[in-house]
Scaffold this motif. Structure first.
Motif, mmCIF file in Angstrom:
data_model
loop_
_atom_site.group_PDB
_atom_site.id
_atom_site.type_symbol
_atom_site.label_atom_id
_atom_site.label_comp_id
_atom_site.label_asym_id
_atom_site.label_seq_id
_atom_site.Cartn_x
_atom_site.Cartn_y
_atom_site.Cartn_z
ATOM 1 N N ALA A 206 0.905 -1.211 0.130
ATOM 2 C CA ALA A 206 0.085 0.082 0.002
ATOM 3 C C ALA A 206 0.822 1.207 -0.035
ATOM 4 O O ALA A 206 2.056 1.305 0.687
ATOM 5 C CB ALA A 206 -0.908 -0.135 1.248
ATOM 6 N N ILE A 207 0.521 2.439 -0.723
ATOM 7 C CA ILE A 207 1.063 3.576 -0.684
ATOM 8 C C ILE A 207 0.370 4.428 0.388
ATOM 9 O O ILE A 207 -0.894 4.717 0.285
ATOM 10 C CB ILE A 207 0.913 4.307 -2.242
ATOM 11 N N LEU A 208 1.150 5.122 1.409
ATOM 12 C CA LEU A 208 0.695 5.748 2.404
ATOM 13 C C LEU A 208 1.178 7.043 2.623
ATOM 14 O O LEU A 208 2.318 7.449 2.195
ATOM 15 C CB LEU A 208 0.757 4.925 3.710
ATOM 16 N N GLU A 209 0.435 7.799 3.472
ATOM 17 C CA GLU A 209 1.430 9.229 3.675
ATOM 18 C C GLU A 209 1.624 9.245 5.307
ATOM 19 O O GLU A 209 0.792 8.629 6.036
ATOM 20 C CB GLU A 209 0.333 10.407 3.499
ATOM 21 N N GLY A 210 2.779 9.829 5.628
ATOM 22 C CA GLY A 210 2.998 9.745 6.926
ATOM 23 C C GLY A 210 3.849 10.995 7.644
ATOM 24 O O GLY A 210 4.048 12.028 6.562
ATOM 25 N N ARG A 211 4.108 11.172 8.665
ATOM 26 C CA ARG A 211 5.078 12.165 9.187
ATOM 27 C C ARG A 211 6.318 11.888 9.727
ATOM 28 O O ARG A 211 6.210 10.951 10.599
ATOM 29 C CB ARG A 211 4.207 13.230 10.314
ATOM 30 N N ILE A 212 7.309 12.396 9.554
ATOM 31 C CA ILE A 212 8.684 11.976 10.062
ATOM 32 C C ILE A 212 8.586 12.389 11.618
ATOM 33 O O ILE A 212 8.461 13.489 11.828
ATOM 34 C CB ILE A 212 9.847 12.572 9.211
ATOM 35 N N THR A 213 8.984 11.129 12.465
ATOM 36 C CA THR A 213 8.878 11.706 13.855
ATOM 37 C C THR A 213 10.202 11.915 14.348
ATOM 38 O O THR A 213 10.400 12.822 15.250
ATOM 39 C CB THR A 213 8.020 10.597 14.689
ATOM 40 N N ARG A 214 11.015 11.025 13.880
ATOM 41 C CA ARG A 214 12.551 11.309 14.540
ATOM 42 C C ARG A 214 13.568 10.547 13.370
ATOM 43 O O ARG A 214 13.110 9.823 12.614
ATOM 44 C CB ARG A 214 12.728 10.693 15.862
ATOM 45 N N LEU A 215 14.608 11.073 13.641
ATOM 46 C CA LEU A 215 15.839 10.410 12.683
ATOM 47 C C LEU A 215 16.929 9.760 13.405
ATOM 48 O O LEU A 215 17.243 10.089 14.678
ATOM 49 C CB LEU A 215 16.419 11.575 11.872
ATOM 50 N N GLU A 216 17.117 8.702 12.930
ATOM 51 C CA GLU A 216 18.421 7.930 13.588
ATOM 52 C C GLU A 216 19.356 7.817 12.483
ATOM 53 O O GLU A 216 19.022 7.737 11.251
ATOM 54 C CB GLU A 216 17.854 6.366 14.115
ATOM 55 N N LYS A 217 20.487 6.923 12.817
ATOM 56 C CA LYS A 217 21.712 6.984 11.704
ATOM 57 C C LYS A 217 21.323 6.090 10.721
ATOM 58 O O LYS A 217 22.040 5.978 9.733
ATOM 59 C CB LYS A 217 22.941 6.768 12.689
ATOM 60 N N PHE A 218 20.440 4.917 11.054
ATOM 61 C CA PHE A 218 20.142 3.931 10.381
ATOM 62 C C PHE A 218 18.872 4.295 9.312
ATOM 63 O O PHE A 218 18.420 3.466 8.597
ATOM 64 C CB PHE A 218 20.055 2.644 10.983
ATOM 65 N N GLY A 219 18.171 5.434 9.596
ATOM 66 C CA GLY A 219 17.025 5.653 8.812
ATOM 67 C C GLY A 219 16.144 6.684 9.325
ATOM 68 O O GLY A 219 16.315 7.263 10.542
ATOM 69 N N ALA A 220 14.656 6.554 9.150
ATOM 70 C CA ALA A 220 13.932 7.643 9.753
ATOM 71 C C ALA A 220 12.696 7.062 9.930
ATOM 72 O O ALA A 220 11.964 6.100 9.376
ATOM 73 C CB ALA A 220 13.421 8.772 8.554
ATOM 74 N N PHE A 221 11.949 7.404 11.164
ATOM 75 C CA PHE A 221 10.655 6.722 11.701
ATOM 76 C C PHE A 221 9.783 7.517 11.138
ATOM 77 O O PHE A 221 9.846 9.108 11.331
ATOM 78 C CB PHE A 221 10.810 6.743 13.288
ATOM 79 N N VAL A 222 8.654 6.994 10.886
ATOM 80 C CA VAL A 222 7.305 7.593 10.214
ATOM 81 C C VAL A 222 6.119 7.260 10.981
ATOM 82 O O VAL A 222 5.895 5.937 11.025
ATOM 83 C CB VAL A 222 6.972 7.233 8.745
ATOM 84 N N GLU A 223 5.367 8.215 11.534
ATOM 85 C CA GLU A 223 3.947 7.876 12.013
ATOM 86 C C GLU A 223 3.029 7.900 10.754
ATOM 87 O O GLU A 223 2.633 9.063 10.312
ATOM 88 C CB GLU A 223 3.572 9.012 12.975
ATOM 89 N N LEU A 224 2.355 6.904 10.769
ATOM 90 C CA LEU A 224 1.267 6.986 9.559
ATOM 91 C C LEU A 224 0.017 7.160 10.116
ATOM 92 O O LEU A 224 -1.217 7.726 9.397
ATOM 93 C CB LEU A 224 1.515 5.233 9.025
ATOM 94 N N GLU A 225 -0.369 6.472 11.679
ATOM 95 C CA GLU A 225 -1.651 6.823 12.045
ATOM 96 C C GLU A 225 -1.344 7.266 13.381
ATOM 97 O O GLU A 225 0.019 6.781 14.021
ATOM 98 C CB GLU A 225 -2.721 5.830 11.909
ATOM 99 N N SER A 226 -2.166 7.560 14.379
ATOM 100 C CA SER A 226 -1.862 7.776 15.880
ATOM 101 C C SER A 226 -1.661 6.436 16.250
ATOM 102 O O SER A 226 -2.232 5.503 16.331
ATOM 103 C CB SER A 226 -3.123 8.408 16.435
ATOM 104 N N GLY A 227 -0.136 6.432 16.802
ATOM 105 C CA GLY A 227 0.214 5.265 17.473
ATOM 106 C C GLY A 227 0.824 4.224 16.755
ATOM 107 O O GLY A 227 1.122 3.022 17.034
ATOM 108 N N VAL A 228 0.576 4.533 15.476
ATOM 109 C CA VAL A 228 1.385 3.371 14.346
ATOM 110 C C VAL A 228 2.380 4.015 13.764
ATOM 111 O O VAL A 228 2.301 5.060 13.010
ATOM 112 C CB VAL A 228 0.251 2.890 13.278
ATOM 113 N N GLU A 229 3.710 3.393 13.921
ATOM 114 C CA GLU A 229 4.871 3.922 13.407
ATOM 115 C C GLU A 229 5.732 2.992 12.553
ATOM 116 O O GLU A 229 5.618 1.876 12.944
ATOM 117 C CB GLU A 229 5.622 4.544 14.760
ATOM 118 N N GLY A 230 6.289 3.464 11.546
ATOM 119 C CA GLY A 230 7.120 2.401 10.594
ATOM 120 C C GLY A 230 8.256 2.998 10.568
ATOM 121 O O GLY A 230 8.571 4.195 10.862
#
Length: 399
Positions: A206-230
């Motif tokens: 699936a193609i989804l939209e999200g918001r970058i929450t934080r950055l680490e040296k190995f990548g970026a975490f994205v909040e897709l929905e409230s409480g759902v992060e990838g």
């Protein structure tokens, strides 16, 4: 046996005789409840809707009261009618009165904080100040304590950012002297709920939209929905080679991603995401054979220097290797040896391994024979021409 014999009082005039007969039969069969307890979940019929209070059947001789405001929709209008069946939770049973609220309502108002503690219902509170080890929270006019480890689901170093803000909490300890609350526990419960709903409605790919929450040296975490992060791994941010996520994204940025993998590990939902694969056929390698045929000379930029050669970026997402062996013995080899990251460089496409996504680069014009240059005498050596070389040569006549 009369109606009054069963219920201890006359039947409400608003109830039909048929309703009574059904309740009577249920009572005779032993299925009619005589009481309910705090926390019981009930499916009941709306019996009346008033301006402030409404009444719902509870399956017992006593009807339950629910605030009419709990029956309103987002437009502040009553979205139910008398006779509708609704799911409710028992808040209290004090003084012979049954107080109800809508099942799942976050704004459920317990008759007391003790009821909220017993039922694990959320309560609203305002953070008033930072104290040693945590924060003070005003909950329904009473002071509660929230340990700093329980104010959020993430590690918190500066608790002052929460002062003056209103949140929902769960009461984790309750007695006359101490009230301890946790926002983290509530967030974790909501996270599990939200992740379960996400897994049911979203499929891998699936193609989804999200918001970058934080950055680490190995990548970026994205909040897709409230409480759902990838997580977008560093290699999935862009087709170009990058050394840190900061080169591509920043916290708070809205991004479009593709869901690559979804799995539960130790009870936690793990989502693998990709930005570079979210734009359909955006793989720049698909245009390599037509755009960079073997023998083409292109201008690139040194991306990385290793002992065995130079990695050269020739287009966004396209990087090839110029082996050191190809310039080491070249007459212009010194200029390649001195190249560093970021320097411009001209290279030649020597070989394309499309399936492996690899390009072997060479030195432009290396196919020509330039070895004669190595034997060209230096200027001013006295041997600049063939005539000079024959000067002084003595030819002895044959005898």
């Amino acid at each position: 046996m009369s109606k009054k014999d069963i219920f201890g009082d006359d039947i409400d005039s608003g109830k039909s005789f048929e309703d009574f007969e059904a309740m009577f039969a249920q009572s005779e069969a032993g299925g009619l409840k005589t009481r309910v307890s705090v926390g019981d979940k009930i499916r009941g019929e709306i019996l009346s809707i008033g301006k402030e209070e409404s009444f719902v059947s509870t399956g017992t001789p006593t009807d339950g009261m629910i605030f009419t405001r709990d029956l309103l929709d987002e437009n502040k209008e009553v979205k139910y009618h008398v006779g509708d069946m609704i799911d409710v939770v028992v808040l209290s049973t004090k003084g012979g009165e049954i107080r109800l609220t809508m099942k799942g309502s976050k704004s459920a108002e317990a008759d007391s904080l003790e009821d909220a503690y017993d039922m694990e219902l959320p309560v609203s509170g305002t953070v008033t100040e930072v104290v040693n080890g945590g924060l003070r929270v005003n909950v329904q006019g009473k002071t509660a304590f929230c340990p700093i480890s329980q104010i959020d689901s993430r590690f918190v170093t500066d608790a002052s950012e929460y002062v003056g803000k209103k949140f929902d909490f769960l009461i984790t300890q309750f007695d006359k002297r101490n009230i301890v609350v946790s926002r983290r526990k509530l967030l974790e419960m909501q996270k599990v709920e939200n992740e379960g709903a996400f897994m049911q409605k979203v499929q891998v790919g699936a193609i989804l939209e999200g918001r970058i929450t934080r950055l680490e040296k190995f990548g970026a975490f994205v909040e897709l929905e409230s409480g759902v992060e990838g997580l977008i791994h560093l290699s999935e941010l862009t087709w170009s080679r990058v050394h840190s996520p900061q080169e591509v994204v920043s916290p708070g940025q809205t991004v479009t991603v593709k869901l690559l993998k979804m799995e539960e590990i130790d009870g936690k939902l793990k989502l693998s995401l990709s930005m570079k694969q979210a734009d359909g056929d955006g793989n720049p390698w698909n245009s390599v054979p037509a755009k960079f045929p073997v023998g083409t000379v292109v201008n690139g930029k040194v991306e990385k220097k290793e002992v065995y050669g130079l990695f050269v970026n020739i287009a966004p997402g396209i990087t090839g290797l110029l082996p050191k062996a190809k310039w080491r013995d070249h007459v212009d080899g010194a200029q390649f040896e001195n190249k560093k990251r970021g320097d411009d460089i001209a290279v030649q496409i020597d070989e394309i391994k499309f399936e492996d996504k690899k390009i072997s680069l060479g030195v432009p014009g290396a196919g020509e024979d330039h070895t004669w240059r190595a034997h060209q005498p230096a200027s001013g050596s006295g041997f600049g021409s063939l005539g000079d070389a024959l000067k002084g040569l003595q030819i002895k006549p044959k005898k």
